[in-house]
Write a protein that holds these residues in place. Structure first.
Motif, PDB file in Angstrom:
ATOM      1  N   MET A 212      -5.645  11.858  -2.896  1.00 11.02           N
ATOM      2  CA  MET A 212      -6.308  10.511  -3.702  1.00 11.02           C
ATOM      3  C   MET A 212      -4.952   9.885  -2.749  1.00 11.02           C
ATOM      4  O   MET A 212      -5.192   8.553  -2.001  1.00 11.02           O
ATOM      5  CB  MET A 212      -5.214  10.161  -4.624  1.00 11.02           C
TER       6      MET A 212
ATOM      7  N   LEU B 161      -7.221   8.675   1.517  1.00 11.62           N
ATOM      8  CA  LEU B 161      -8.359   8.159   0.955  1.00 11.62           C
ATOM      9  C   LEU B 161      -8.444   6.823   1.647  1.00 11.62           C
ATOM     10  O   LEU B 161      -9.719   6.186   2.870  1.00 11.62           O
ATOM     11  CB  LEU B 161      -8.694   7.286  -1.034  1.00 11.62           C
ATOM     12  N   ASP B 162      -7.679   5.937   2.320  1.00  9.54           N
ATOM     13  CA  ASP B 162      -7.160   4.731   2.801  1.00  9.54           C
ATOM     14  C   ASP B 162      -7.979   5.306   4.519  1.00  9.54           C
ATOM     15  O   ASP B 162      -7.968   4.205   5.087  1.00  9.54           O
ATOM     16  CB  ASP B 162      -6.054   3.574   2.344  1.00  9.54           C
TER      17      ASP B 162
ATOM     18  N   ARG C 281     -10.173   3.359  -6.464  1.00  8.12           N
ATOM     19  CA  ARG C 281     -10.150   4.280  -6.372  1.00  8.12           C
ATOM     20  C   ARG C 281      -9.532   4.435  -7.663  1.00  8.12           C
ATOM     21  O   ARG C 281      -9.493   5.945  -7.259  1.00  8.12           O
ATOM     22  CB  ARG C 281      -8.143   3.793  -6.235  1.00  8.12           C
TER      23      ARG C 281
ATOM     24  N   ARG D 157     -10.209   8.472  -8.766  1.00  3.04           N
ATOM     25  CA  ARG D 157      -9.178   9.417  -9.292  1.00  3.04           C
ATOM     26  C   ARG D 157      -9.900   9.897 -10.963  1.00  3.04           C
ATOM     27  O   ARG D 157      -9.040  11.012 -10.963  1.00  3.04           O
ATOM     28  CB  ARG D 157      -8.086   8.195  -9.577  1.00  3.04           C
TER      29      ARG D 157
END
Length: 431
Positions: A251, A254-255, A327, A331
């Motif tokens: 995760m 992701l950005d 997000r 997840r």
């Protein structure tokens, strides 16, 4: 000649020279010169050299008191002065008395008719140390402790056996591959069959499938056995499970997802006439990946499609923070993956630097049948910038070609790890 003039008479003995000063006697003729002799000890050495090289019979009668220089000089009986009857003219001298013979050149083309002789064959004793060792001690075909690699079905799972010993995981468990993954089992068998030395088994680049499978098997068995991490020490954060660690790790991409990073419009990017610029290719790939994610990831609140923010280079190449809703939705999907899918996703994200690419590769290939997005599609999506630079400036050998093959090898290993086929699960063990 009138006045005083100085001359030199040199006696050679190897690299040493003995010199005497010659002085013109006033009122004498030009042929009469006064020469001061060298010391008696050095004089004997010069006399011996003159005897050998010039074969002067007069030197045989010479002594330290009655000096005689050479065959060209007349020496008086006085030790204080020597009267030379001939001028001191230097003549060529030879180091040795043996004269060299001139070579007789042969006519061009040689003297013998016919083809040239065969090349010389070195003597059998003229062998270097390494070649001699190889000739005396036969080298085995392989330096490994097994000869054959077998694939067996044990308790409904495939096991890879090296002769009679099974391959084991890092936790000393048998490398049990589910029966619905036969392609993975045969690929691991090939990995060990083509291995030349046992040392290659210690390098991950030689056994990528074995490494991934070992991690997945241990992960799956730990969850089945209910194994929990050791409690953290006082003042430290609580220890997370393997599943939580993998989910948090992927995760974090992701950005900074590589397919969501768009190059700026300015900057002079080159492209051949009629071809798309790098920015156009990136926007096309990003929109394609976003559409796929919006179709497969449904938010639990039912407010519609997920929203993905692109990192536009016109505003600076900075990470684009995604919304909490996006997000949390991703997840939840990742947390429900099986241990095999989580291990494959982790590997794909590390290789591609993209969470969306890893998710699509795992989800599109985990079930057999029609595959709409394969390894080549994933490699193209995550390697746009490098491919564009190769088109403009050319390929760098041993760099771009190696990266091209390594990227596809890693993504292909993920596909084999997560793919499943409809295979009957046998209840009995058989070879």
């Amino acid at each position: 000649m009138r006045g005083r003039e100085l001359g030199m008479v040199v006696f050679w003995h190897g690299n040493h020279s003995l010199s005497t000063r010659a002085k013109i006697v006033p009122g004498s003729t030009s042929n009469q010169r006064l020469i001061t002799p060298p010391p008696p000890r050095l004089f004997r050495l010069s006399i011996a050299i003159a005897m050998i090289t010039r074969k002067a019979s007069s030197l045989l009668r010479a002594g330290p008191s009655a000096a005689s220089l050479c065959w060209r000089c007349r020496v008086s009986s006085s030790s204080a002065s020597i009267t030379a009857s001939r001028p001191l003219v230097s003549l060529p001298r030879y180091i040795h008395s043996t004269r060299s013979n001139n070579a007789t050149p042969l006519p061009l083309g040689g003297t013998a008719a016919g083809p040239p002789p065969a090349a010389p064959i070195p003597h059998s004793e003229y062998v270097t140390r390494n070649r001699l060792r190889e000739a005396v001690i036969p080298k085995p075909r392989t330096e490994r402790f097994w000869q054959e690699v077998h694939l067996k079905l044990v308790d409904g799972s495939f096991e890879v056996h090296l002769d009679t010993r099974p391959v084991k995981t890092a936790s000393k468990r048998a490398l049990a591959i589910p029966a619905n993954k036969p392609h993975l089992a045969h690929a691991i068998q090939v990995e060990w069959a083509i291995m030349r030395t046992a040392k290659e088994a210690l390098k991950s680049q030689y056994i990528p499938l074995t490494s991934l499978t070992s991690r997945a098997v241990d992960f799956e068995m730990d969850e089945k056995e209910g194994k929990v991490p050791e409690p953290a020490a006082e003042g430290e954060e609580p220890t997370k499970t393997t599943r939580e660690q993998i989910v948090d790790f992927v995760m974090g991409y992701l950005d900074t997802d590589t397919v969501l990073m768009i190059s700026p419009t300015r900057g002079g990017h080159l492209a051949a006439p009629g071809e798309k610029q790098l920015r156009d290719r990136q926007l096309e790939t990003a929109h394609n990946m976003v559409e796929w994610a919006q179709e497969h990831f449904k938010s639990s609140d039912g407010e519609g499609k997920l929203n993905f923010v692109l990192s536009d280079g016109d505003d600076g190449l900075l990470p684009a923070s995604q919304s909490d809703r996006t997000r949390d939705t991703i997840r939840d999907v990742v947390s429900k993956f099986t241990p095999w899918e989580l291990v494959g996703l982790e590997c794909a994200v590390i290789i591609s630097k993209s969470l969306l690419v890893g998710l699509r590769l795992v989800m599109e290939n985990k079930k057999g049948g029609m595959i709409n997005w394969d390894v080549e599609d994933a490699a193209t999506a995550c390697n746009l910038e490098t491919d564009f630079q190769i088109e403009q400036w050319g390929l760098v050998e041993d760099t771009h070609d190696v990266g091209h093959a390594d990227l596809r090898r890693g993504l292909g290993s993920v596909v084999l790890l997560v793919s499943e086929v409809d295979f009957p699960n046998p209840s009995t063990s058989k070879e």
